[in-house]
Design an enzyme around this catalytic site. Sequence first.
Site, PDB file in Angstrom:
ATOM      1  N   LYS A 155       0.869  -1.187   0.000  1.00 51.18           N
ATOM      2  CA  LYS A 155       0.000   0.000   0.000  1.00 51.18           C
ATOM      3  C   LYS A 155       0.903   1.233   0.000  1.00 51.18           C
ATOM      4  CE  LYS A 155      -4.169   0.381   2.128  1.00 51.18           C
ATOM      5  NZ  LYS A 155      -5.290   0.143   1.207  1.00 51.18           N
TER       6      LYS A 155
HETATM    7  C1  LIG Z   1      -8.739   4.470  -0.500  1.00 53.21           C
HETATM    8  C2  LIG Z   1      -8.139   3.203   0.013  1.00 53.21           C
HETATM    9  C3  LIG Z   1      -8.981   2.595   1.065  1.00 53.21           C
HETATM   10  C4  LIG Z   1      -8.517   1.228   1.526  1.00 53.21           C
HETATM   11  N1  LIG Z   1      -8.521   0.321   0.414  1.00 53.21           N
HETATM   12  C5  LIG Z   1      -8.137  -1.045   0.629  1.00 53.21           C
HETATM   13  C6  LIG Z   1      -7.906  -1.762  -0.687  1.00 53.21           C
HETATM   14  C7  LIG Z   1      -8.302  -3.106  -0.834  1.00 53.21           C
HETATM   15  C8  LIG Z   1      -8.929  -3.885   0.311  1.00 53.21           C
HETATM   16  O1  LIG Z   1      -7.923  -4.198   1.238  1.00 53.21           O
HETATM   17  P1  LIG Z   1      -8.304  -4.427   2.765  1.00 53.21           P
HETATM   18  O2  LIG Z   1      -9.439  -5.411   2.772  1.00 53.21           O
HETATM   19  O3  LIG Z   1      -7.072  -4.967   3.399  1.00 53.21           O
HETATM   20  O4  LIG Z   1      -8.721  -3.095   3.307  1.00 53.21           O
HETATM   21  C9  LIG Z   1      -8.083  -3.754  -2.031  1.00 53.21           C
HETATM   22  N2  LIG Z   1      -7.513  -3.116  -3.089  1.00 53.21           N
HETATM   23  C10 LIG Z   1      -7.131  -1.826  -2.997  1.00 53.21           C
HETATM   24  C11 LIG Z   1      -6.514  -1.159  -4.188  1.00 53.21           C
HETATM   25  C12 LIG Z   1      -7.301  -1.112  -1.780  1.00 53.21           C
HETATM   26  O5  LIG Z   1      -6.907   0.177  -1.677  1.00 53.21           O
HETATM   27  C13 LIG Z   1      -9.499   0.820   2.627  1.00 53.21           C
HETATM   28  O6  LIG Z   1      -9.317   1.282   3.756  1.00 53.21           O
HETATM   29  O7  LIG Z   1     -10.441   0.074   2.322  1.00 53.21           O
END
Ligand SMILES: CCC[C@H](NCc1c(COP(=O)(O)O)cnc(C)c1O)C(=O)O
Length: 303
Positions: A155
């Site tokens: 990330k």
């Molecule tokens: C704007 C980014 C927000 C962030 N995005 C999380 C996120 C996920 C899901 O990952 P996880 O389940 O570990 O959260 C998948 N894919 C991307 C590109 C992401 O940014 C979130 O807090 O959900």
Amino acid sequence: MKIYAQYVWLDGRITKWEEAKVHVLTHALHYGTSIFEGIRAYWNGENLYVFRLDDHVARMFYSAKILGIKMPYSQGEVRNAVLEVLRANSFKEDVYIRPVAYVSTPTVTLDVRSLDVSVAVVAFPFGKYLPPDGIRAAIVTWRRVHNTMLPVMAKIGGIYVNSVLALVEARSRGYDEALLLDANGYVVEGSGENVFVVRRGKMYTPPVHSSILEGITRDAIITLADDLKIPVAEKPVTREEVYTADEVFLVGTAAEVTPVVEVDGRAIGDGRPGPITTRLRELYARVVRGGVEKYLHWLTPTY
Ligand SMILES: CCC[C@H](NCc1c(COP(=O)(O)O)cnc(C)c1O)C(=O)O
């Protein structure tokens, strides 16, 4: 909902929101050299439970290693910083937590190896990220960055320009969210979420090596699907499979479990959240608030 909290954790200290600032020559502001996490904590009337805190902290260090920056704190210290900032604000409601580590040295060099890294943890009351009862998504022209070009399993702040461009394109076309294709034309992610499709009672989601973030919610949903005896396969998902799916849903910390009821003007299934999506949404909502004994190990109490 206005994003605000009284206190922020910054470089080891609880700091007032108004004083948590960076210099305009901060490296990460210019080159995207930051790594971050998105974590939720849920209030269930008695305690504030941080969902899979250790997994998020571990991924933060994984991201730092891939970017090649040295974290100035241990995983334990970052974990405690999250709990400290929640307690400092004495939150008793659902919150979103944003730990971030950023190259802070004011310089123009691109060689980060000897530069300073600062760490902040910001947390604030937060509700729904997307309309919870179903969204409309567009397959956008911006492709998901291939992992041979940027390490999308980390990330890293700078990589999110890809997501920004995708979401802005979808929204400017009147949709709620973007679906991105990878370099081979497979549907791989939303701008900030992992994607699942349901066809004939079976769930499919792109494999981890297909230029996606290895989502913690994705992992939790696969585990919960197993409890519900719903078969899950990790395989590339084609555009046609999305269009003809019985159900499509997006998962992520911010998005939680969000049904997709239309893609590119085509209704998904009957155009309403499907039964498997609904069952998983409801189970996930109970799990994150401590309602399922079997998953209490995923929760860290704040108080
Ligand atoms: C704007 C980014 C927000 C962030 N995005 C999380 C996120 C996920 C899901 O990952 P996880 O389940 O570990 O959260 C998948 N894919 C991307 C590109 C992401 O940014 C979130 O807090 O959900």
